[in-house]
Design a protein around this motif. Structure first.
Motif, short mmCIF file in Angstrom:
data_model
loop_
_atom_site.label_atom_id
_atom_site.label_comp_id
_atom_site.label_asym_id
_atom_site.label_seq_id
_atom_site.Cartn_x
_atom_site.Cartn_y
_atom_site.Cartn_z
N PRO A 89 8.73 0.15 4.76
CA PRO A 89 9.54 1.36 4.89
C PRO A 89 9.03 2.23 6.05
CG PRO A 89 8.96 0.97 2.60
CD PRO A 89 8.17 -0.01 3.42
N ALA A 90 9.95 2.71 6.85
CA ALA A 90 9.57 3.52 8.02
C ALA A 90 8.73 4.73 7.61
CB ALA A 90 10.82 3.96 8.77
N LYS A 91 9.02 5.30 6.44
CA LYS A 91 8.28 6.46 5.97
C LYS A 91 6.79 6.16 5.76
CE LYS A 91 8.08 9.80 2.23
NZ LYS A 91 8.57 10.22 0.94
N PHE A 92 6.45 4.92 5.39
CA PHE A 92 5.06 4.57 5.11
C PHE A 92 4.28 4.13 6.35
CE2 PHE A 92 6.13 3.15 0.48
CZ PHE A 92 6.21 4.48 0.10
N ARG A 93 4.97 3.72 7.39
CA ARG A 93 4.27 3.14 8.54
C ARG A 93 3.22 4.05 9.16
NH1 ARG A 93 9.57 0.60 11.37
NH2 ARG A 93 10.33 -0.36 9.46
N PRO A 94 3.52 5.33 9.40
CA PRO A 94 2.47 6.18 10.00
C PRO A 94 1.22 6.29 9.13
CG PRO A 94 4.61 7.27 10.14
CD PRO A 94 4.78 6.07 9.25
N GLU A 95 1.40 6.40 7.80
CA GLU A 95 0.27 6.52 6.90
C GLU A 95 -0.53 5.22 6.78
OE1 GLU A 95 3.30 7.69 6.18
OE2 GLU A 95 3.01 9.83 5.81
N LEU A 96 0.18 4.08 6.86
CA LEU A 96 -0.49 2.79 6.74
C LEU A 96 -1.22 2.41 8.01
CD1 LEU A 96 2.26 0.84 4.79
CD2 LEU A 96 0.04 1.61 3.90
N GLY A 97 -0.81 2.97 9.13
CA GLY A 97 -1.42 2.62 10.41
C GLY A 97 -0.97 1.23 10.82
N GLY A 98 -1.56 0.67 11.82
CA GLY A 98 -1.15 -0.65 12.29
C GLY A 98 -1.65 -1.78 11.43
N GLN A 99 -2.65 -1.51 10.61
CA GLN A 99 -3.27 -2.56 9.80
C GLN A 99 -3.70 -1.97 8.46
OE1 GLN A 99 -6.88 -4.11 11.54
NE2 GLN A 99 -6.37 -6.17 10.85
N PHE A 100 -3.50 -2.74 7.39
CA PHE A 100 -3.94 -2.30 6.07
C PHE A 100 -4.25 -3.52 5.21
CE2 PHE A 100 0.66 -2.53 5.92
CZ PHE A 100 0.98 -2.99 4.65
N VAL A 101 -4.77 -3.30 4.01
CA VAL A 101 -5.20 -4.38 3.13
C VAL A 101 -4.22 -4.52 1.96
CG1 VAL A 101 -7.02 -5.22 1.59
CG2 VAL A 101 -7.62 -4.07 3.73
N VAL A 102 -3.82 -5.76 1.68
CA VAL A 102 -2.97 -6.07 0.52
C VAL A 102 -3.74 -7.03 -0.37
CG1 VAL A 102 -0.78 -7.04 -0.29
CG2 VAL A 102 -0.86 -5.78 1.87
N THR A 103 -3.69 -6.80 -1.68
CA THR A 103 -4.36 -7.67 -2.64
C THR A 103 -3.60 -7.68 -3.96
OG1 THR A 103 -6.53 -8.27 -3.57
CG2 THR A 103 -5.94 -5.92 -3.58
N ARG A 104 -4.10 -8.48 -4.89
CA ARG A 104 -3.50 -8.51 -6.22
C ARG A 104 -3.67 -7.15 -6.86
NH1 ARG A 104 -6.99 -13.30 -6.64
NH2 ARG A 104 -5.74 -15.15 -6.33
N GLY A 105 -2.60 -6.67 -7.45
CA GLY A 105 -2.67 -5.41 -8.18
C GLY A 105 -2.64 -5.67 -9.67
N LEU A 106 -2.29 -4.66 -10.40
CA LEU A 106 -2.18 -4.76 -11.85
C LEU A 106 -0.71 -4.77 -12.24
CD1 LEU A 106 -4.99 -2.19 -12.71
CD2 LEU A 106 -5.16 -4.69 -12.68
N ASP A 107 -0.43 -5.22 -13.44
CA ASP A 107 0.94 -5.29 -13.96
C ASP A 107 1.83 -6.23 -13.17
OD1 ASP A 107 0.31 -3.34 -15.99
OD2 ASP A 107 0.55 -1.78 -14.47
N GLY A 108 1.25 -7.17 -12.43
CA GLY A 108 2.04 -8.16 -11.71
C GLY A 108 2.58 -7.70 -10.37
N CYS A 109 2.00 -6.68 -9.79
CA CYS A 109 2.43 -6.23 -8.46
C CYS A 109 1.29 -6.42 -7.47
CB CYS A 109 2.87 -4.76 -8.49
SG CYS A 109 1.51 -3.58 -8.66
N LEU A 110 1.55 -6.10 -6.21
CA LEU A 110 0.54 -6.13 -5.17
C LEU A 110 0.14 -4.70 -4.83
CD1 LEU A 110 2.18 -8.78 -2.80
CD2 LEU A 110 0.53 -9.17 -4.65
N PHE A 111 -1.12 -4.49 -4.51
CA PHE A 111 -1.61 -3.20 -4.04
C PHE A 111 -1.82 -3.30 -2.54
CE2 PHE A 111 -4.10 -1.80 -8.13
CZ PHE A 111 -2.91 -1.64 -8.81
N GLY A 112 -1.42 -2.26 -1.81
CA GLY A 112 -1.67 -2.17 -0.38
C GLY A 112 -2.38 -0.86 -0.08
N TYR A 113 -3.52 -0.96 0.58
CA TYR A 113 -4.34 0.22 0.88
C TYR A 113 -4.45 0.45 2.37
CZ TYR A 113 -6.16 -0.05 -3.92
OH TYR A 113 -6.29 -0.08 -5.28
N PRO A 114 -4.14 1.67 2.84
CA PRO A 114 -4.49 2.01 4.22
C PRO A 114 -6.00 1.80 4.38
CG PRO A 114 -3.13 3.73 3.24
CD PRO A 114 -3.52 2.79 2.13
N MET A 115 -6.45 1.44 5.57
CA MET A 115 -7.87 1.10 5.78
C MET A 115 -8.80 2.20 5.28
SD MET A 115 -7.56 -1.92 6.73
CE MET A 115 -9.11 -2.55 7.35
N GLU A 116 -8.44 3.44 5.52
CA GLU A 116 -9.27 4.56 5.09
C GLU A 116 -9.40 4.59 3.56
OE1 GLU A 116 -9.23 9.34 6.06
OE2 GLU A 116 -8.04 7.97 7.28
#
Length: 154
Positions: A30-57
């Protein structure tokens, strides 16, 4: 009971967006998330069957918390292994897309349609079907859940 201690996150993400995964496993962020996520971020297994994505910070803050796990406990070791083994750094390309590994797509049961939601310090990526089920359950229990949050001084 004392007040819940809230950590201050440098980046706060909110909102819900519907998107599709293409045949190559690419998801347009989503365009709204791109500035906050930066050019690179981390995605991993989340809870409840979803994925978690964290901005590097925010990933760095999450890592600091996870380093405090007592690895002498089996549950802590299992959680750390499962959480970290799937973690992958993704880059947002010029078209605003990320490429998700098949192992993560399989874990979240995402075939095509998905939802990307902001949850304060992270994004979550859900299959649309799982998200709709979650929302249905949460709507039925929202007031009871909110009442339970009173214990946290919210």
């Amino acid at each position: 009971m004392g007040k819940l201690s809230w950590e201050v996150y440098a980046i706060v993400l909110i909102g819900e967006f519907q998107h599709n995964i293409d045949a190559k496993g690419r998801l347009t962020m989503p365009a709204k998330f791109r500035p906050e996520l930066g050019g690179q971020f981390v995605v991993t297994r989340g809870l409840d069957g979803c994925l978690f994505g964290y901005p590097m910070e925010n990933w760095a803050l999450q890592e600091e918390k996870l380093k405090k796990l007592n690895l002498m406990k089996k549950d802590a070791r299992q959680f750390a292994r499962f959480f970290y083994s799937a973690a992958t750094e993704v880059e947002i390309d010029k078209q605003g897309r990320i490429n998700l590994p098949q192992t993560l797509l399989d874990y979240a049961k995402i075939d095509k349609e998905c939802r990307v939601i902001g949850v304060s310090d992270r994004i979550e990526i859900w299959s649309s079907e799982r998200w709709d089920e979650f929302v249905g359950d949460a709507e039925e229990n929202y007031e009871a859940i909110a009442e339970g949050m009173m214990d946290f001084d919210l």
